[in-house]
Design an enzyme around this catalytic site. Structure first.
Site, short mmCIF file in Angstrom:
data_model
loop_
_atom_site.label_atom_id
_atom_site.label_comp_id
_atom_site.label_asym_id
_atom_site.label_seq_id
_atom_site.Cartn_x
_atom_site.Cartn_y
_atom_site.Cartn_z
N ASP A 1 0.85 -1.20 0.00
CA ASP A 1 0.00 0.00 0.00
C ASP A 1 0.89 1.24 0.00
O ASP A 1 2.11 1.15 0.13
CB ASP A 1 -0.94 -0.03 1.22
CG ASP A 1 -2.20 0.81 1.00
OD1 ASP A 1 -2.29 1.51 -0.03
OD2 ASP A 1 -3.09 0.76 1.87
N HIS B 1 -9.96 -2.12 -7.77
CA HIS B 1 -9.99 -1.06 -6.74
C HIS B 1 -9.18 0.17 -7.16
O HIS B 1 -9.63 1.30 -7.01
CB HIS B 1 -9.47 -1.64 -5.42
CG HIS B 1 -9.31 -0.63 -4.34
ND1 HIS B 1 -10.37 0.11 -3.84
CD2 HIS B 1 -8.21 -0.21 -3.64
CE1 HIS B 1 -9.93 0.92 -2.89
NE2 HIS B 1 -8.63 0.76 -2.76
C1 HEM Z 1 -4.93 2.31 -3.61
C2 HEM Z 1 -6.07 -1.25 -0.51
C3 HEM Z 1 -9.82 1.37 1.12
C4 HEM Z 1 -8.89 4.75 -2.19
C5 HEM Z 1 -4.91 1.13 -2.88
C6 HEM Z 1 -3.90 0.10 -3.00
C7 HEM Z 1 -4.22 -0.89 -2.13
C8 HEM Z 1 -5.42 -0.49 -1.46
C9 HEM Z 1 -3.45 -2.18 -1.88
C10 HEM Z 1 -2.71 0.11 -3.94
C11 HEM Z 1 -1.53 0.81 -3.35
C12 HEM Z 1 -1.30 2.19 -3.89
O1 HEM Z 1 -1.47 2.39 -5.11
O2 HEM Z 1 -0.95 3.07 -3.11
C13 HEM Z 1 -7.20 -0.85 0.19
C14 HEM Z 1 -7.86 -1.65 1.20
C15 HEM Z 1 -8.91 -0.91 1.67
C16 HEM Z 1 -8.90 0.35 0.94
C17 HEM Z 1 -7.44 -3.05 1.62
C18 HEM Z 1 -9.91 -1.23 2.74
C19 HEM Z 1 -9.68 -2.05 3.74
C20 HEM Z 1 -9.92 2.49 0.34
C21 HEM Z 1 -10.95 3.48 0.45
C22 HEM Z 1 -10.71 4.43 -0.50
C23 HEM Z 1 -9.49 4.03 -1.19
C24 HEM Z 1 -12.11 3.45 1.46
C25 HEM Z 1 -11.50 5.67 -0.84
C26 HEM Z 1 -12.82 5.70 -0.82
C27 HEM Z 1 -7.72 4.41 -2.82
C28 HEM Z 1 -7.05 5.25 -3.79
C29 HEM Z 1 -5.92 4.54 -4.22
C30 HEM Z 1 -5.91 3.28 -3.47
C31 HEM Z 1 -7.48 6.63 -4.25
C32 HEM Z 1 -4.90 5.00 -5.26
C33 HEM Z 1 -5.44 4.86 -6.66
C34 HEM Z 1 -4.50 5.43 -7.69
O3 HEM Z 1 -4.08 6.57 -7.52
O4 HEM Z 1 -4.20 4.74 -8.67
N1 HEM Z 1 -5.83 0.74 -1.94
N2 HEM Z 1 -7.87 0.33 0.05
N3 HEM Z 1 -9.05 2.86 -0.65
N4 HEM Z 1 -7.01 3.24 -2.65
FE1 HEM Z 1 -7.48 1.77 -1.35
#
Ligand code: HEM
Length: 445
Positions: free
Chosen positions: A171, A308
């Site tokens: 992450d 996601h």
């Molecule tokens: C990216 C996991 C909840 C928004 C990521 C990444 C992982 C991850 C593994 C990729 C790492 C990275 O690119 O930095 C999770 C898990 C969640 C969760 C396991 C819940 C337990 C959320 C929530 C939101 C969110 C609630 C917003 C509503 C984002 C965004 C990115 C991201 C904006 C980057 C996307 C990009 O710029 O390409 N998340 N996330 N995440 N997540 Fe989550």
């Protein structure tokens, strides 16, 4: 990476770069004596608050970094009557619970559902002992003017899982770069500071002057059902003949997330992991879902639309490129590793001490354009498939089946139905993280 454009000694450190420690305590409190609290804030607490500037150099890092934020109820309790210009903040997260976020209210921690949370101290350090020592110091300074409403101890996962969330994925890779502050890495979007800091370029809302350089903090306690997630991947493993069964399960997980567990983007390496790419900051964020000869609106051979990563930031999928809906994430995992018993049964324990998940933190200057928008209009939206990680039906019902296409690269039209939620919201609150000068001149007396 710093620039004279932003007043980095005035902006709390978690907002732009994150406190990035292995332990972080979220200490939610109730103010029971407003006058006493305010009188201790300036001379007592302020010197403990860690500004951005202090985190930028190794030799100025404090043993325990401290940030402080208030809910609307907290500001009201302090007799601050100014309207900060954000309805989501003013109404509190509970107001968004089912219809906007899709949470089931019955799963909410009672403290988040109640009215006792006035603020939160974020305490980050290498050890829980350091965190607790700083908390004791703060409580002594505040001299009985606050009581604990709730707390959540965040901790990085151990050994080779450090930096990975509980499903196992790296992450903290793709946060936006901020104009005038950070030098963008290849592929990193550059966003105006006003999307994250009130009163800066790009923030068009009228605010009281003292709110400048503050930010809204959306906090969420997101439980992760790890054994259930792992079982789903095994049961629905893809069928690439060149991969083992384990690798085919990993492939499905990577396509649901949009990155491999290593962090390598699926858009760049759709069917095999590439740990060297994952570890290279010059390459691991340098993609935008478009590929020569492929139609961006129909091609899911590289990355599924519902992944996601793609749901929460569609990149080139939106033209012109979206500059309105961005957050800076600064969360940390909480809870212990999966036990052998849970692994054997494929079911998360109901023992509260074994609950695990993500202490999710997002900063933005407009909650309805930031966190709430991403959850409601992108993740929960069935168009292009509901987000298989965090998406819900948007109506507060549990385990409503999601049916995204694109998860199987061999047959992108194939639908793999997901019958249960792997992330369960335990609630949260919206806070305002004021500048240090606002703490000194407006909140303290
Ligand atoms: C990216 C996991 C909840 C928004 C990521 C990444 C992982 C991850 C593994 C990729 C790492 C990275 O690119 O930095 C999770 C898990 C969640 C969760 C396991 C819940 C337990 C959320 C929530 C939101 C969110 C609630 C917003 C509503 C984002 C965004 C990115 C991201 C904006 C980057 C996307 C990009 O710029 O390409 N998340 N996330 N995440 N997540 Fe989550």
């Amino acid at each position: 990476s710093a620039d004279a454009g932003l007043n980095l000694t005035n902006i709390q450190g978690d907002i732009l770069i994150g406190m990035k420690k292995n332990k972080e305590l979220f200490f939610f409190f109730t103010i029971i004596n407003s006058t006493l609290f305010r009188s201790q804030l300036g001379s007592g607490i302020l010197p403990l608050i860690t500004p951005t500037s202090q985190l930028l150099a190794v030799d100025t890092q404090p043993t325990t970094a401290v940030n402080l934020a208030f809910s609307q109820r907290g500001l009201t309790t302090l007799d601050i009557t100014d309207d900060l210009g954000d309805t989501a903040f003013a109404n509190g997260q509970i107001d968004n619970v089912a219809s906007i976020l899709g949470d089931e209210t019955s799963n909410w921690e009672s403290a988040f559902a109640g009215t006792s949370i006035h603020g939160v101290f974020l305490l980050a350090s290498d050890t829980v002992d350091n965190v607790n020592a700083t908390l004791s110091q703060i409580q002594a300074l505040l001299n009985g003017s606050i009581t604990e409403a709730y707390s959540l101890q965040g901790q990085a996962r151990p050994a080779d899982q450090q930096g990975h969330e509980h499903f196992g994925f790296m992450d903290g890779i793709s946060n936006p770069a901020v104009t005038g502050f950070s030098t963008p890495l290849p592929g990193q979007q550059v966003i105006d500071p006003g999307l994250f800091l009130l009163g800066e370029t790009g923030d068009t809302v009228t605010r009281p002057a003292w709110a400048k350089d503050g930010s809204f903090l959306a906090f969420r306690q997101l439980q992760q059902r790890v054994p259930e997630f792992n079982k789903f991947l095994v049961d629905n493993a893809l069928s690439n003949p060149n991969l083992t069964a384990d690798q085919n399960a990993e492939l499905l997980g990577a396509r649901m997330m949009g990155r491999w567990k290593s962090g390598a983007p699926v858009d760049l390496t759709p069917t095999v992991d590439d740990p060297v790419l994952a570890a290279d900051p010059q390459r691991n964020n340098n993609f935008n879902y478009s590929h020569p000869g492929f139609d961006l609106d129909t091609d899911q051979t590289h990355c599924p639309f519902s992944a996601h990563l793609r749901k929460t930031n569609p990149r080139a999928g939106l033209t012109p490129e979206n500059t309105a809906n961005h957050i800076i994430r600064a969360g940390i995992p909480y809870g212990p590793e999966v036990t052998d018993a849970e692994n054997a049964s494929n079911v998360s324990s109901t023992d509260p001490s074994l609950e695990r998940g993500l202490a999710f933190v997002a900063y933005q200057s407009d909650i309805n354009a930031g966190f709430a928008f991403l959850q409601q209009f992108w993740a929960n939206n069935a168009g292009y498939g509901v987000d298989p990680i965090i998406g819900t039906d948007g109506l507060g019902q549990p385990d409503v089946p999601r049916s995204p296409s694109g998860l199987d690269p061999a047959d992108p039209t194939r639908i793999i139905t997901i019958e249960q939620d792997f992330v369960v919201s335990r609630g949260g609150e919206y806070f305002f993280s004021p500048s240090l000068s606002a703490i000194q001149n407006t909140l303290a007396i």
